[in-house]
Design an enzyme around this catalytic site. Structure first.
Site: not given
Length: 392
Positions: A89, A281, A283
């Site tokens: 990430c 994000d 993820h």
């Protein structure tokens, strides 16, 4: 690990996902652009105005490039890793910041993705640089290879400082290979050359000039430059006294946001409203995407996996203190403007600057951040508070 499991894990680390826009009355800053709700209008006019402003913000946000976990790509180096799920990430966050710098450089900050039109060739070329293979200049494969000396390795999570140094190394390598994909210098702002000195990092103007001169191989004194500022703003969490300065950096026209989040769960923070940060994000888990050679027959390629329509935000006070700021300066005038803004920000920080600006190391050695050739009328308090800083 399934995408749903990743999301549940990330919610435990970052906290429950907060979506939408927290306030419809407070101004929003998104990478140097202000979205401000007009005041003093009638209720009906105010609602219409707010709707237009927020729609513009949403279009801007959804035009930013999103880079997430991928699976199914070719193995990284000599390893068997064909996915970065669970560990990549921070690398993906760094790719987003670098991609945004390229987007601004090549297409301009006002560029927006238009759903009703075929994508521009320049936009597809940028996406192609971040494909998941060694053939793509800024792939996770090449970033890990360039950052081996800083601890980057497939399967291992790393912090912002190592990622910043790895981008510097990768940009230098591509320049040495005369790879035209990297069209800007990368300069790391730290307390010393090796980032081993405590206290607020120092942006030395002479050093940036040297970086640009070396990048252009002596052909010109100045080039476009990406400034990366790795910081440690506290111990277990960001010290509250730094938050006003973090918020203020998003008003800089040169702003590229923040690499940050929580330990083991990095995000790319692109905007602020009051004390909350809007972020992209990395993820979500997606299948590997291959941007094919750009031509008239392939311009209808679906690039939706590189954009996000869901606006998420996180309280800035909850961020891990280890983070990195990014700024893109198009030319010397833009850099001078940045230095003026950064000097003023440090001067208004009540003794807790994020970083300081100095013309030369000689000025830095005196503990005084001054930019005599840029903004001699702006002074920064010489007093430094280093109790909440850690060595980078």
């Amino acid at each position: 690990m399934a995408s749903g499991a990743i999301r549940r894990f990330q919610d435990r680390v970052l906290g429950p996902s907060r979506t939408g826009i927290p306030s419809t009355t407070s101004e929003i800053w998104l990478l140097g652009v202000c979205y401000k709700i007009s005041e003093g209008e009638s209720s009906e006019d105010a609602d219409a105005s707010a709707g237009c402003v927020l729609d513009a913000f949403r279009q801007d946000f959804s035009s930013l490039i999103l880079v997430t976990y991928r699976r199914g790509f070719e193995p990284i180096g000599d390893t068997t890793y064909t996915s970065d799920v669970g560990w990549g990430c921070m690398l993906r966050s760094g790719q987003m910041l670098f991609a945004q710098a390229l987007l601004i450089q090549r297409l301009g900050r006002s560029w927006r993705k238009k759903e009703s039109e075929l994508p521009e060739e320049g936009y597809l070329e940028i996406l192609g640089l971040f494909g998941d293979s060694e053939a793509s200049a800024f792939s996770i494969h090449n970033l890990i290879l360039a950052g081996e000396s800083y601890g980057l390795a497939a399967g291992s999570w790393v912090g912002p400082y190592a990622v910043c140094r790895s981008w510097e190394s990768l940009a230098r390598k591509k320049r040495e290979e005369t790879d035209v994909s990297c069209s800007m210098a990368v300069h790391i702002v730290s307390g010393s050359e090796d980032g081993e000195r405590g206290g607020a990092p120092i942006l030395c103007i002479e050093d940036v000039t040297k970086t640009c001169l070396e990048y252009s191989e002596g052909e010109t004194e100045w080039t476009s430059v990406l400034l990366l500022v790795p910081l440690v703003l506290g111990l277990d969490k960001v010290n509250p006294r730094y938050i006003p300065s973090l918020i203020a950096t998003f008003s800089f026209p040169q702003s590229l946001g923040i690499l940050g989040g929580k330990p083991g769960a990095s995000t790319y923070i692109v905007g602020v409203q009051e004390d909350k940060g809007f972020y992209l994000d990395p993820h979500d888990v997606q299948q590997v995407f291959r941007v094919v050679t750009v031509n008239k027959e392939t311009k209808d390629v679906d690039t939706s996996s590189y954009h996000c329509n869901t606006i998420r935000y996180v309280p800035l006070e909850s961020l891990d203190p280890s983070l990195a700021l990014g700024f893109y300066c198009r030319d010397k005038d833009d850099f001078d403007d940045f230095c003026i803004r950064a000097t003023k920000l440090a001067g208004d920080s009540n003794g807790a600057p994020l970083f300081t600006v100095t013309q030369s190391h000689r000025a830095g050695e005196r503990g005084i951040a001054e930019t005599s050739s840029v903004a001699s009328s702006t002074e920064i308090p010489g007093e430094e508070h280093e109790d909440d800083w850690q060595l980078l």
